[in-house]
Write a protein that holds these residues in place. Structure first.
Motif, PDB file in Angstrom:
ATOM      1  N   UNK A 173       0.866  -1.187   0.000  1.00 47.59           N
ATOM      2  CA  UNK A 173       0.000   0.000   0.000  1.00 47.59           C
ATOM      3  C   UNK A 173       0.900   1.234   0.000  1.00 47.59           C
ATOM      4  N   UNK A 174       0.903   1.970  -1.103  1.00 44.78           N
ATOM      5  CA  UNK A 174       1.770   3.143  -1.217  1.00 44.78           C
ATOM      6  C   UNK A 174       1.309   4.313  -0.349  1.00 44.78           C
ATOM      7  N   UNK A 175       0.006   4.446  -0.150  1.00 46.43           N
ATOM      8  CA  UNK A 175      -0.525   5.620   0.523  1.00 46.43           C
ATOM      9  C   UNK A 175      -0.599   5.470   2.040  1.00 46.43           C
ATOM     10  N   UNK A 176      -1.071   4.340   2.535  1.00 43.24           N
ATOM     11  CA  UNK A 176      -1.269   4.148   3.961  1.00 43.24           C
ATOM     12  C   UNK A 176      -0.241   3.231   4.605  1.00 43.24           C
ATOM     13  N   UNK A 177       0.625   2.624   3.803  1.00 46.11           N
ATOM     14  CA  UNK A 177       1.571   1.656   4.336  1.00 46.11           C
ATOM     15  C   UNK A 177       0.890   0.304   4.476  1.00 46.11           C
ATOM     16  N   UNK A 178       1.611  -0.683   4.889  1.00 43.07           N
ATOM     17  CA  UNK A 178       1.051  -2.023   5.021  1.00 43.07           C
ATOM     18  C   UNK A 178       1.255  -2.810   3.737  1.00 43.07           C
ATOM     19  N   UNK A 179       0.920  -4.087   3.797  1.00 39.32           N
ATOM     20  CA  UNK A 179       1.141  -4.963   2.655  1.00 39.32           C
ATOM     21  C   UNK A 179       0.180  -6.142   2.688  1.00 39.32           C
TER      22      UNK A 179
END
Length: 183
Positions: free
Chosen positions: A104-110
């Motif tokens: 996830x480029x905007x909020x982080x995480x994967x």
């Protein structure tokens, strides 16, 4: 004997010939229109692809792993906007299992899993999944997608509150964990 002046250009064609000649452009136009309609309405073979739909509100980066002949390959990065889809592989699927990693480029995480394969930060195609670190690559956990040997498959990435699913057209979704939110 006196005869009336004669001119071949003044000669009238029979009425039937004039009707046929006048209708020829119309008949040709009708034939072209009919042929065009037949092409448009003809059944088109369904596209058999591996697609990924990003149903989150963030932009995501996608890496894909798959068996390529006798060896494994990983490819990345596809950048997919929020609420949009992208075809990652075109044509009939040749393997049952494919592996996906998404960030996830905007909020982080994967979106990740326990199948470890090689990736890198920049665009890549990497052959083999062994010795990633020794070869200068990152070792990344991918989640498995079982296509059940279908010719076409779509993976749905959803928000963390929902479930991520690999979905066969017309089939039931298979759940995968959503990415954790970064604090």
């Amino acid at each position: 004997m006196i005869s009336a002046p004669y001119s071949s250009t003044a000669e009238k064609r029979p009425t039937a010939w004039r009707g046929l000649a006048a209708g020829w452009p119309r008949a040709l136009l009708f034939g072209v229109a009919l042929a065009s309609a037949a092409l448009v309405l003809a059944p088109v073979p369904a596209a058999a692809d591996f697609r990924l739909c990003n149903r989150s509100s963030s932009r995501v980066g996608i890496a894909l792993g798959y068996k390529d002949g006798n060896s494994w390959s990983t490819e990345g990065w596809w950048n997919i906007g929020a609420n949009s889809c992208e075809t990652l592989l075109r044509g009939d699927l040749v393997a049952r299992f494919y592996y996906v990693y998404a960030i996830d480029y905007d909020l982080g995480g994967e979106w990740s899993g326990k199948a470890f394969m090689c990736t890198r930060e920049k665009e890549f195609t990497i052959r083999g999944m062994e010795d990633c670190l020794a070869r200068g690559y990152d070792r990344t956990g991918f989640f498995e997608v079982d296509t059940q040997e279908q010719k076409s498959w779509t993976v749905q990435l959803t928000e963390p509150a929902q479930k991520t699913a690999a979905q066969q057209p017309g089939g039931a979704p298979v759940s995968h964990p959503a990415p954790p939110k970064k604090p």
